[in-house]
Motif scaffolding. Structure first.
Motif, PDB file in Angstrom:
ATOM      1  N   CYS A 173       0.843  -1.209   0.000  1.00  0.00           N
ATOM      2  CA  CYS A 173       0.000   0.000   0.000  1.00  0.00           C
ATOM      3  C   CYS A 173       0.875   1.255   0.000  1.00  0.00           C
ATOM      4  N   ILE A 174       0.583   2.190  -0.898  1.00  0.00           N
ATOM      5  CA  ILE A 174       1.395   3.408  -0.972  1.00  0.00           C
ATOM      6  C   ILE A 174       0.631   4.645  -0.480  1.00  0.00           C
ATOM      7  N   CYS A 175      -0.390   4.417   0.373  1.00  0.00           N
ATOM      8  CA  CYS A 175      -1.156   5.543   0.955  1.00  0.00           C
ATOM      9  C   CYS A 175      -0.240   6.653   1.478  1.00  0.00           C
ATOM     10  N   ILE A 186       0.841   8.781  -1.239  1.00  0.00           N
ATOM     11  CA  ILE A 186      -0.292   9.506  -1.822  1.00  0.00           C
ATOM     12  C   ILE A 186      -0.660  10.697  -0.933  1.00  0.00           C
ATOM     13  N   CYS A 220      -0.448   2.870  -7.670  1.00  0.00           N
ATOM     14  CA  CYS A 220      -0.372   1.732  -6.746  1.00  0.00           C
ATOM     15  C   CYS A 220      -0.714   0.447  -7.490  1.00  0.00           C
ATOM     16  N   PHE A 253      -4.151  -0.987  -6.749  1.00  0.00           N
ATOM     17  CA  PHE A 253      -5.338  -0.167  -6.988  1.00  0.00           C
ATOM     18  C   PHE A 253      -6.313  -0.836  -7.951  1.00  0.00           C
ATOM     19  N   CYS A 263      -7.064  -4.173  -4.177  1.00  0.00           N
ATOM     20  CA  CYS A 263      -7.631  -3.159  -3.275  1.00  0.00           C
ATOM     21  C   CYS A 263      -8.830  -2.464  -3.923  1.00  0.00           C
ATOM     22  N   GLY A 280      -5.785  -0.446   2.141  1.00  0.00           N
ATOM     23  CA  GLY A 280      -5.281   0.700   2.901  1.00  0.00           C
ATOM     24  C   GLY A 280      -6.388   1.695   3.201  1.00  0.00           C
ATOM     25  N   MET A 337      -8.419   3.861   0.604  1.00  0.00           N
ATOM     26  CA  MET A 337      -9.521   3.235  -0.117  1.00  0.00           C
ATOM     27  C   MET A 337     -10.726   3.058   0.812  1.00  0.00           C
ATOM     28  N   CYS A 381      -7.856   7.270  -2.965  1.00  0.00           N
ATOM     29  CA  CYS A 381      -8.053   6.043  -3.747  1.00  0.00           C
ATOM     30  C   CYS A 381      -9.541   5.779  -3.938  1.00  0.00           C
TER      31      CYS A 381
HETATM   32  S1  SF4 Z   1      -5.066   1.479  -3.804  1.00  0.00           S
HETATM   33 FE1  SF4 Z   1      -5.310   0.516  -1.802  1.00  0.00          FE
HETATM   34  S2  SF4 Z   1      -3.327  -0.409  -1.386  1.00  0.00           S
HETATM   35 FE2  SF4 Z   1      -3.023   1.087  -3.023  1.00  0.00          FE
HETATM   36  S3  SF4 Z   1      -2.470   3.001  -1.977  1.00  0.00           S
HETATM   37 FE3  SF4 Z   1      -4.685   3.032  -2.242  1.00  0.00          FE
HETATM   38  S4  SF4 Z   1      -5.464   2.182  -0.342  1.00  0.00           S
HETATM   39 FE4  SF4 Z   1      -3.303   1.614  -0.415  1.00  0.00          FE
END
Ligand code: SF4
Lengths: 362, 74
Positions: free
Chosen positions: A313-315, A318, A328, A331, A335, A342, A345, A352
C-alpha cells in the motif's frame, strides 16, 4: 435544486472557467489539503475541466487516512477488554489494523459502536454505568472543539466511566512538515474551509511568509473551488504570495474564538505520528493535566506500538502528493472499496476511494 | 470528515437548537456558537453549530461570481 438555479450555476461555472483559462500560463500545481475538497473536486469533474497545465494534487487532509496502523491496533486492543465499550466515528470501522479491523472485531462480538456526535458518548456513559466507555476520537480542528466541549460536559456532570483515546491532529503543522523539506512541487494551497471556520486565517501565515507560497481558504461547492483556483491564479499573475479567504460566508479572519478557547482549555499540542508523514512535532492533541483522569492512553495499560503499513500500500506517498492512486499496483485489483487494503480506499474521503468512485483513472 | 452542513434554526432551548436541514430536523448543541437566533442559518458539524452563516454572507459567493460575470461581459 430548481432548474433555473442549476442553469445559473452552470453559466457562472463556465464563465469562471473561461477566466481561469485566460490566467493559466505554464505548469502550475495546487494541493487541496482537505479530503472533503478531494471528494467535491472529483464529484464535480473539476480536474478534467481545468486547462492543461493546472494540476490539482491531494494532500494529507483525511483524518481517517492519516491515522497510523498502530493507533488502530491500540483501539482494537482496548475494545477486546471485557468491560469496555468502544465508540468511534463511522469511517474508522473498516480501516485495517495489523490483523483485523474494528468492523471485524464487532462481528466477533466486541462492543464497538458508531457515534455521530461526541455528545453521544456522554449519553451512553450515563446509561451504562457499569461499563467503561472509550471514545476513540479522530479529527482535525473542525472536530476538536466539539470533542473538547463533550469532555468539559463529562467533567461537569462528574461522569467517571468515560475515557478519551485521542487521535486528533492539527493541519498547519502537517502543511509545514510537507514543505520542509519539500519533496513535491507545490505552487499553492486550496486550504480547508471547515478547519478554517475554527482557526481562521492567521495560522497559515507561515505558508506565505516563510515559504513564499500562496493559499486560498476555500468552500466546498464546485463554484467555491473554481473561485478558489481563480483567486490563486490571480495571485500568481500579480506576483503575490498571500493567504486569502474565498469562503467568507463561513470563515472569519479570527476563526471561532469560543471554539478555540474550548479546545485550548481541554487539550494541549503533542507530537503525533501521521501515516506517510511520520512524527510531527505539536501536531496532535492530548488532554491537559486537569482532564488526565479521562485519558484512555494512561488509564488503560495498552501502550502504543509502531506497526508497519499494509504490504504494497502506498497511501503514505499519496498523502504527501508524491504518488497518485493509479500508481499503486494494488489499486482496483487487490484493493477495492469492498475489500480495502489501505485507509485511502476505506475512507469516503480517501484519494483512492475518490479515484475509484469517480473514474478519474480512466 | 470535516463536513459541515448548513441548516436553519427553528427553535432554541438553553444550549440546544432545533435545526432544519431541508426538511429533516435535528437537535444541535450551541455550546460553541451561542449567539444565534431563531431563523438564523448555522453550519453544523458532529452535532454542534460551529458558525453562524448570515444569510447575506451565504449569498455573497454567488454575488461575487456575478461580479466576475459582469466583468467578463463588459
Ligand atoms: S489502492 Fe489501496 S493499497 Fe493502493 S495506496 Fe490506495 S489504499 Fe493503499
Amino acid at each position: 435544486m430548481n432548474k433555473s438555479k442549476r442553469i445559473d450555476e452552470g453559466n457562472i461555472a463556465s464563465i469562471i472557467l473561461r477566466e481561469i483559462s485566460g490566467l493559466a500560463d505554464g505548469q502550475i500545481r495546487f494541493m487541496e489539503v482537505c479530503g472533503t475538497h478531494t471528494v467535491s473536486i472529483f464529484r464535480s469533474g473539476i480536474r478534467s475541466l481545468l486547462p492543461e497545465g493546472i494540476e490539482l494534487i491531494s494532500g494529507p487532509g483525511c483524518p481517517v487516512c492519516v491515522t497510523p496502523v498502530g493507533e488502530i491496533d491500540r483501539a482494537i486492543a482496548l475494545a477486546q477488554l471485557k468491560d469496555v465499550t468502544l465508540l468511534t466515528f463511522g469511517d474508522l470501522m473498516s480501516v485495517p489494523g495489523t490483523s483485523s479491523s474494528l468492523n471485524q472485531e464487532r462481528a466477533m462480538g466486541r462492543d464497538i459502536r458508531v457515534i455521530t456526535s461526541p455528545l453521544d458518548s456522554l449519553e451512553i456513559a450515563l446509561k451504562e454505568k457499569k461499563r467503561r466507555i472509550v471514545f476513540f476520537a479522530v479529527g482535525f480542528e473542525t472536530t476538536s472543539p466539539a470533542i473538547a466541549a463533550a469532555v468539559k460536559e463529562a467533567k461537569r456532570k462528574r461522569i467517571d466511566n468515560l475515557f478519551l483515546l485521542s487521535s486528533q491532529r492539527l493541519i498547519p503543522p502537517a502543511i509545514r512538515a510537507l514543505l520542509s523539506p519539500r519533496k513535491v512541487k507545490i505552487d499553492g494551497f486550496i486550504l480547508p474551509g471547515h478547519v478554517s471556520v475554527i482557526i481562521g486565517r492567521t495560522p497559515y501565515s507561515f505558508i506565505a511568509s516563510e515559504f513564499s507560497l500562496m493559499g486560498v481558504i476555500t468552500g466546498f461547492e464546485a463554484l467555491d473551488i473554481l473561485k478558489g483556483i481563480y483567486m490563486l491564479l490571480c495571485q500568481k499573475k500579480e506576483g503575490r504570495s498571500e493567504i486569502e479567504i474565498q469562503y467568507t460566508r463561513a470563515v472569519k479572519e479570527e476563526g471561532n474564538q469560543l471554539a478555540l478557547k474550548a479546545m485550548e482549555e481541554v487539550f494541549e499540542p503533542v507530537g503525533a505520528r501521521w501515516r506517510g508523514l511520520g512524527m510531527i512535532l505539536e501536531s496532535g492533541l492530548t488532554l491537559r493535566e486537569e482532564f488526565k483522569e479521562m485519558d484512555a492512553s494512561l488509564v488503560f495499560d495498552i501502550p502504543y506500538e509502531d506497526k508497519k503499513d499494509p504490504p504494497g500500500c502506498i497511501c503514505g506517498k499519496i498523502l504527501q502528493g508524491l504518488k497518485s492512486p493509479p500508481d499503486c499496483p494494488l489499486f482496483d485489483k487487490r484493493c477495492t472499496p469492498e475489500n480495502p487494503v489501505g485507509p485511502c480506499m476505506v475512507s469516503s474521503e480517501g484519494s483512492c476511494a475518490a479515484f475509484r468512485k469517480y473514474g478519474a483513472f480512466r | 470528515m470535516c463536513l459541515g452542513v448548513p441548516g436553519k434554526v427553528i427553535s432554541i432551548k438553553e444550549n440546544l437548537a432545533e435545526v432544519d436541514f431541508g426538511g429533516i430536523r435535528r437537535k444541535v448543541s450551541l455550546l460553541l456558537c451561542p449567539d444565534v437566533s431563531e431563523g438564523d442559518y448555522v453550519l453544523v458539524h458532529v452535532g454542534f453549530a460551529i458558525q453562524r452563516l448570515e444569510k447575506e454572507e451565504a449569498l455573497e459567493t454567488l454575488r461575487l461570481f456575478k461580479e466576475i460575470d459582469r466583468g467578463y461581459l463588459e
